[in-house]
Design an enzyme around this catalytic site. Structure first.
Site, PDB file in Angstrom:
ATOM      1  N   SER A 197       0.909  -1.072   0.003  1.00  0.00           N
ATOM      2  CA  SER A 197       0.016  -0.185  -0.016  1.00  0.00           C
ATOM      3  C   SER A 197       0.876   1.253   0.037  1.00  0.00           C
ATOM      4  CB  SER A 197      -0.891  -0.147   1.363  1.00  0.00           C
ATOM      5  OG  SER A 197      -1.740   1.155   1.138  1.00  0.00           O
ATOM      6  N   HIS A 202      -3.123   7.275  -3.974  1.00  0.00           N
ATOM      7  CA  HIS A 202      -2.870   6.398  -3.075  1.00  0.00           C
ATOM      8  C   HIS A 202      -3.020   5.157  -3.967  1.00  0.00           C
ATOM      9  CE1 HIS A 202      -6.249   3.056  -1.673  1.00  0.00           C
ATOM     10  NE2 HIS A 202      -4.996   3.061  -0.757  1.00  0.00           N
ATOM     11  N   ASN A 218      -4.508  -5.648  15.561  1.00  0.00           N
ATOM     12  CA  ASN A 218      -3.303  -5.416  15.985  1.00  0.00           C
ATOM     13  C   ASN A 218      -2.088  -5.417  15.110  1.00  0.00           C
ATOM     14  OD1 ASN A 218      -4.476  -5.571  18.771  1.00  0.00           O
ATOM     15  ND2 ASN A 218      -4.193  -7.930  18.531  1.00  0.00           N
ATOM     16  N   ARG A 248       0.464  -3.068  13.264  1.00  0.00           N
ATOM     17  CA  ARG A 248       1.632  -1.906  13.565  1.00  0.00           C
ATOM     18  C   ARG A 248       0.986  -0.655  13.466  1.00  0.00           C
ATOM     19  NH1 ARG A 248       5.873   0.917  11.406  1.00  0.00           N
ATOM     20  NH2 ARG A 248       7.747   1.579  12.833  1.00  0.00           N
ATOM     21  N   GLU A 280       1.880   2.573  13.516  1.00  0.00           N
ATOM     22  CA  GLU A 280       2.588   3.324  12.672  1.00  0.00           C
ATOM     23  C   GLU A 280       2.345   3.169  11.308  1.00  0.00           C
ATOM     24  OE1 GLU A 280       4.049   6.178  13.425  1.00  0.00           O
ATOM     25  OE2 GLU A 280       4.022   5.948  15.400  1.00  0.00           O
ATOM     26  N   SER A 281       2.247   1.807  10.755  1.00  0.00           N
ATOM     27  CA  SER A 281       2.353   1.300   9.286  1.00  0.00           C
ATOM     28  C   SER A 281       0.744   1.599   8.957  1.00  0.00           C
ATOM     29  CB  SER A 281       2.641  -0.128   9.312  1.00  0.00           C
ATOM     30  OG  SER A 281       3.883  -0.315   9.599  1.00  0.00           O
TER      31      SER A 281
END
Length: 333
Positions: A112, A126, A286, A288, A290-291
């Site tokens: 992504s 995007h 769950n 990450r 930040e990602s």
């Protein structure tokens, strides 16, 4: 249904779960490297930093982020391959053909990207492509599919950029199936909207698809055919986005145009946090954080109830967000 086969090497007709997932993961890693190289070149001087992470429930990923770019204020390109047991709420949201009884387990791999340019004359873009599968508590495959798409979010009403973007998508998709572009464009137009703002569009769309399964009657493509289409989606920005960047990157802009860019970025944030399926799925499983939140811009703004003069560039941009036939309607702002 039969398992997906990824043509990076010759596989048996019924590859094991481990083999199938390894092939899918390598395929995504290759696309990740291609996209990183492409945007590094397109930026003209910035560099990506890499951050590897592991998911407590299984799997992990690689985040590559550019924050010192010449053209791009922030560019994030992530890949992941994660697996585990699905929470009930996440399983319902997926819409897959899950296990009839017992626990439902998932495997998902994808890449992504979200790129936020410095200049308000250059649109945000995007893109993501992914492969997903569900298994029952015994490891038997119950469903598998592909998804993805790409869309454009301009901040200045350049109609020509919308034409460039959509015609490149149409040309790419038509090589695989005549219904892919019109069907997936409509899906994109209906998906990327802020429902809480009276269905205001996030941008000018593109294509979006999910639950694209091999050998379905609607398209009659086998595993290799579906994967070839999804691979071309991952590579289409060379034709759909690069010409726009080259056309606009050196155009001058003023403070009002920069401020409006930040306001529209605020609407982008609203969609990603409130409506985006990928963001919601990541937070529910769950992944990450930040990602998951990599897609958010470095700067954004929220104004209270802004009003724009009918002939202003802001008003023309808002009007341009209304869905249209970009292939044939190339006139007007």
């Amino acid at each position: 249904m039969s398992a997906a086969v990824f043509p990076t090497e010759v596989l048996s007709p019924a590859p094991s779960v481990a083999t199938r997932r390894a092939e899918a993961t390598r395929w995504i890693a290759g696309l990740h490297d291609e996209l990183t190289s492409f945007f590094g070149r397109l930026d003209g001087g910035g560099t990506f930093t890499e951050d590897r992470w592991e998911r407590p429930g299984g799997g992990g990923g690689v985040a590559r982020v550019m924050t010192d770019g010449v053209t791009f204020e922030k560019a994030g390109i992530n890949r992941s391959a994660v697996m585990g047991e699905l929470p009930e709420l996440a399983a319902r949201r997926l819409g897959g053909r899950g296990a009839a009884a017992g626990a439902t387990h998932f495997f998902a791999t994808g890449v992504s990207l979200v790129v936020h340019p410095r200049s308000p004359k250059v649109p945000t873009v995007h893109l993501n492509v992914r492969y997903f599968e569900l298994t029952d508590e015994h490891g038997n495959l119950t469903d598998s599919w592909f998804g993805g798409g790409t869309d454009l979010t301009p901040f200045y009403p350049h109609v020509a950029d919308g034409v460039t973007f959509h015609r490149a998508l149409r040309d790419m998709a038509d090589k695989h199936h005549a219904r892919f572009y019109p069907d997936f464009k409509q899906w994109c137009d209906e998906y990327f909207v802020n429902v809480h703002r009276d269905n205001e569009a996030r941008g000018i769309g593109g294509i979006f698809f999910d639950h694209l399964r091999p050998d379905e009657a609607s398209h009659d493509l086998d595993h290799a055919g579906v994967q070839a289409f999804v691979s071309d989606v991952a590579r289409v920005l060379r034709h759909a986005y690069e010409p726009i960047v080259e056309r606009r990157r050196h155009e001058a802009f003023n403070e009002a145009e920069r401020e409006f860019q930040l306001v529209r970025r605020g609407r982008y944030v609203e969609f990603n946090l409130v409506h985006d399926r990928g963001t919601i799925f990541g937070l529910q499983t769950n992944a990450r954080v930040e990602s998951v939140l990599m897609s958010l811009p470095p700067l954004a703004m929220w104004q209270y109830s802004p009003r724009y003069a009918p002939d202003s560039f802001e008003a023309r941009l808002v009007r341009m967000l209304e869905p249209r036939d970009w292939i044939t309607d190339a006139t007007g702002e």
